[in-house]
Design a protein around this motif. Structure first.
Motif, mmCIF file in Angstrom:
data_model
loop_
_atom_site.group_PDB
_atom_site.id
_atom_site.type_symbol
_atom_site.label_atom_id
_atom_site.label_comp_id
_atom_site.label_asym_id
_atom_site.label_seq_id
_atom_site.Cartn_x
_atom_site.Cartn_y
_atom_site.Cartn_z
ATOM 1 N N LEU A 74 -0.346 6.239 5.676
ATOM 2 C CA LEU A 74 -0.941 7.723 5.758
ATOM 3 C C LEU A 74 0.095 8.733 5.638
ATOM 4 O O LEU A 74 -0.131 9.717 5.164
ATOM 5 C CB LEU A 74 -1.758 7.739 7.144
ATOM 6 N N TRP A 75 1.378 8.339 6.119
ATOM 7 C CA TRP A 75 2.223 9.256 6.082
ATOM 8 C C TRP A 75 2.790 9.186 4.489
ATOM 9 O O TRP A 75 3.218 10.601 3.958
ATOM 10 C CB TRP A 75 3.797 8.705 6.756
ATOM 11 N N LEU A 76 2.967 8.211 3.581
ATOM 12 C CA LEU A 76 3.119 8.200 2.308
ATOM 13 C C LEU A 76 2.112 9.161 1.470
ATOM 14 O O LEU A 76 2.582 9.960 0.651
ATOM 15 C CB LEU A 76 3.331 6.797 1.815
ATOM 16 N N LEU A 77 0.896 8.944 2.044
ATOM 17 C CA LEU A 77 -0.022 9.736 1.268
ATOM 18 C C LEU A 77 0.080 11.300 1.301
ATOM 19 O O LEU A 77 0.008 11.975 0.775
ATOM 20 C CB LEU A 77 -1.474 9.371 1.494
ATOM 21 N N GLN A 78 0.139 11.770 2.717
ATOM 22 C CA GLN A 78 0.509 13.246 2.802
ATOM 23 C C GLN A 78 1.540 13.477 2.340
ATOM 24 O O GLN A 78 1.933 14.826 2.114
ATOM 25 C CB GLN A 78 0.254 13.354 4.290
ATOM 26 N N TRP B 39 17.296 11.171 -4.783
ATOM 27 C CA TRP B 39 15.989 10.616 -4.552
ATOM 28 C C TRP B 39 14.936 11.572 -4.738
ATOM 29 O O TRP B 39 14.782 12.596 -3.964
ATOM 30 C CB TRP B 39 15.740 9.739 -3.295
ATOM 31 N N GLU B 40 13.832 11.513 -5.523
ATOM 32 C CA GLU B 40 12.812 12.348 -5.833
ATOM 33 C C GLU B 40 11.603 11.897 -4.777
ATOM 34 O O GLU B 40 10.718 11.066 -5.566
ATOM 35 C CB GLU B 40 12.551 12.507 -7.233
ATOM 36 N N TRP B 41 11.641 12.268 -3.628
ATOM 37 C CA TRP B 41 10.650 11.835 -2.729
ATOM 38 C C TRP B 41 9.219 12.114 -2.951
ATOM 39 O O TRP B 41 8.377 11.265 -2.666
ATOM 40 C CB TRP B 41 11.300 12.431 -1.404
ATOM 41 N N GLY B 42 9.096 13.265 -3.569
ATOM 42 C CA GLY B 42 7.622 13.594 -3.777
ATOM 43 C C GLY B 42 7.252 12.683 -4.736
ATOM 44 O O GLY B 42 5.883 12.144 -4.911
ATOM 45 N N LYS B 43 7.926 12.384 -5.778
ATOM 46 C CA LYS B 43 7.424 11.552 -7.166
ATOM 47 C C LYS B 43 7.176 10.067 -6.552
ATOM 48 O O LYS B 43 6.258 9.213 -6.920
ATOM 49 C CB LYS B 43 8.254 11.452 -8.119
ATOM 50 N N ILE B 44 8.061 9.766 -5.677
ATOM 51 C CA ILE B 44 8.256 8.381 -5.098
ATOM 52 C C ILE B 44 6.948 8.228 -4.423
ATOM 53 O O ILE B 44 6.086 7.403 -4.181
ATOM 54 C CB ILE B 44 9.352 8.166 -4.106
ATOM 55 N N ALA B 45 6.426 9.179 -3.332
ATOM 56 C CA ALA B 45 5.205 9.172 -2.403
ATOM 57 C C ALA B 45 4.132 9.119 -3.670
ATOM 58 O O ALA B 45 3.047 8.454 -3.075
ATOM 59 C CB ALA B 45 5.406 10.320 -1.686
ATOM 60 N N ALA B 46 4.134 9.988 -4.329
ATOM 61 C CA ALA B 46 2.751 10.078 -5.202
ATOM 62 C C ALA B 46 2.748 8.437 -6.165
ATOM 63 O O ALA B 46 1.683 8.072 -6.079
ATOM 64 C CB ALA B 46 3.211 11.196 -6.215
ATOM 65 N N GLY B 47 3.966 8.197 -6.586
ATOM 66 C CA GLY B 47 3.750 6.885 -7.374
ATOM 67 C C GLY B 47 3.351 5.741 -6.436
ATOM 68 O O GLY B 47 2.666 4.914 -6.959
ATOM 69 N N GLY B 48 3.820 5.702 -5.286
ATOM 70 C CA GLY B 48 3.517 4.674 -4.308
ATOM 71 C C GLY B 48 2.028 4.670 -3.999
ATOM 72 O O GLY B 48 1.352 3.761 -3.717
ATOM 73 N N SER B 49 1.561 5.916 -3.834
ATOM 74 C CA SER B 49 0.133 6.123 -3.324
ATOM 75 C C SER B 49 -0.790 5.656 -4.548
ATOM 76 O O SER B 49 -1.868 4.894 -4.419
ATOM 77 C CB SER B 49 0.032 7.792 -3.084
ATOM 78 N N LEU B 50 -0.485 5.931 -5.709
ATOM 79 C CA LEU B 50 -1.247 5.484 -7.095
ATOM 80 C C LEU B 50 -0.787 4.126 -7.003
ATOM 81 O O LEU B 50 -2.028 3.327 -7.560
ATOM 82 C CB LEU B 50 -0.594 6.155 -8.265
#
Length: 277
Positions: free
Chosen positions: A31-35, A239-250
Motif C-alpha cells: 500500500l505504501w508503494l502504491l501511494q 534513484w527515481e523513486w516515483g518511477k520505481i514505485a509506479a513500475g513496481g505497482s504495475l
C-alpha cells in the motif's frame, strides 16, 4: 460455527482483530508503494511523510515515455507462454508417472525434483553460451525456453499427487465402455485435477514473472522484462523513486489479478491432501 470456537472467541475477544491486523501489516509495504506512485516527486522523500496529498499520474506518464510498456509486454508474453508450455508438456508427464507401475518410479520422480533444486546460477554459463550459439540472446523465445525448462519439474512434481488421487477404477470403467483414452484423459481425469492445474499454473507464472536473474543476464533491450526495467531507474544520477514505485505497482497488478481469478482453485489446490478421510 462450533461451540469450541464460540468459547474461544468469548475468552479472547481481541483475537478477532488479530487477522485483520496481521493482514494490514503484511499489505502495508504494498500500500505504501502504491501511494508513493501517485505522490508528487517533491513529496516522496519528505519526513514525516504526508498522508494526504494531491494524486498525480506523472510517474506513470514517465514510464510510458521511457519504454516501460514494451518491457511489461515482454514479461507478460514470456510468463504466459512459458506457463502454458510447461503445463502442456508437464501435465501428461505427471499423469504418466502417476500411472507408471514399473520399477524406478520413485527414483525418476526424485531425479526430476532434484533438477529443480539446483541453484539457477549454476546454469548461467551453459545457457548463455548455448543461447549465443543459437542466436537466442535478447529474445523472447530464449526466455520462454529457460522458464519452461525450470517450470517443468515443478509441474510434474505438483501434479502427480492430484493424478494419484483420481481413482483408476473410473478410467478402467470408461475404457471398458468403449471410450478412447483421449476422452478418458480430457473429460474424466483432467476435470478432477482442475484445482491442481490452477495452483501449479499460478506458481509457474509467478516464477517466470518475478524472475530477475536470467532476464538480466540473457537480455539487453529487445527482450528486457519489467523487473529489469524497474531496476534501470536506479542510476548514478540518483534513484527515481516515483518511477520505481509506479513500475513496481504495475508489476504487482497481473499477479494480483490472476490470483483473484483463480483463488478458489488455488486454495483447494494448495490444501489438497491436508485432510484425509
Amino acid at each position: 460455527m462450533t461451540t469450541a470456537f464460540r468459547q474461544w472467541r468469548r475468552r479472547w475477544p481481541l483475537a478477532r482483530w488479530a487477522v485483520p491486523l496481521v493482514l494490514f501489516l503484511m499489505l502495508l509495504p504494498f500500500l505504501w508503494l502504491l501511494q508513493m506512485s501517485f505522490k508528487p516527486a517533491a513529496q516522496i522523500m519528505e519526513f514525516p511523510p504526508r498522508v494526504l496529498f494531491t494524486p498525480t499520474l506523472e510517474h506513470y506518464v514517465s514510464l510510458w515515455k521511457d519504454g516501460f510498456p514494451e518491457s511489461f509486454v515482454n514479461s507478460l508474453v514470456t510468463s504466459t507462454v512459458s506457463t502454458l508450455l510447461a503445463l502442456v508438456f508437464g501435465v501428461p508427464a505427471a499423469y504418466a508417472l502417476s500411472r507408471w507401475s514399473g520399477r524406478g518410479k520413485f527414483g525418476l520422480g526424485l531425479s526430476i525434483l532434484l533438477t529443480r533444486m539446483a541453484p539457477p546460477i549454476a546454469f548461467t554459463i551453459p545457457f548463455f553460451l548455448a543461447f549465443r550459439w543459437l542466436g537466442l540472446l535478447d529474445t523472447r523465445t530464449g526466455l520462454i525456453l529457460i522458464y519452461m525448462t525450470f517450470n517443468l519439474p515443478l509441474v510434474i512434481w505438483m501434479m502427480q499427487p492430484f493424478f494419484d488421487a483420481v481413482p483408476v477404477s473410473l478410467e478402467e470403467a470408461a475404457l471398458m465402455d468403449g471410450a478412447p483414452f483421449r476422452t478418458v484423459f480430457l473429460e474424466i481425469v483432467m476435470p478432477m485435477a482442475t484445482a491442481g492445474i490452477a495452483a501449479t499454473a499460478i506458481l509457474c507464472f509467478l516464477y517466470a514473472w518475478n524472475d530477475f536473474f536470467f532476464a538480466l543476464i540473457l537480455t539487453r533491450t529487445d527482450a528486457r522484462t519489467a523487473p529489469v526495467a524497474v531496476v534501470n531507474f536506479m542510476n548514478y544520477e540518483g534513484w527515481e523513486w516515483g518511477k520505481i514505485a509506479a513500475g513496481g505497482s504495475l508489476v504487482m497488478a497481473p499477479v494480483l489479478i490472476f490470483s483473484m481469478m483463480v483463488r478458489r482453485y488455488l486454495v483447494s489446490g494448495l490444501t489438497a491432501g491436508a485432510v484425509k478421510g
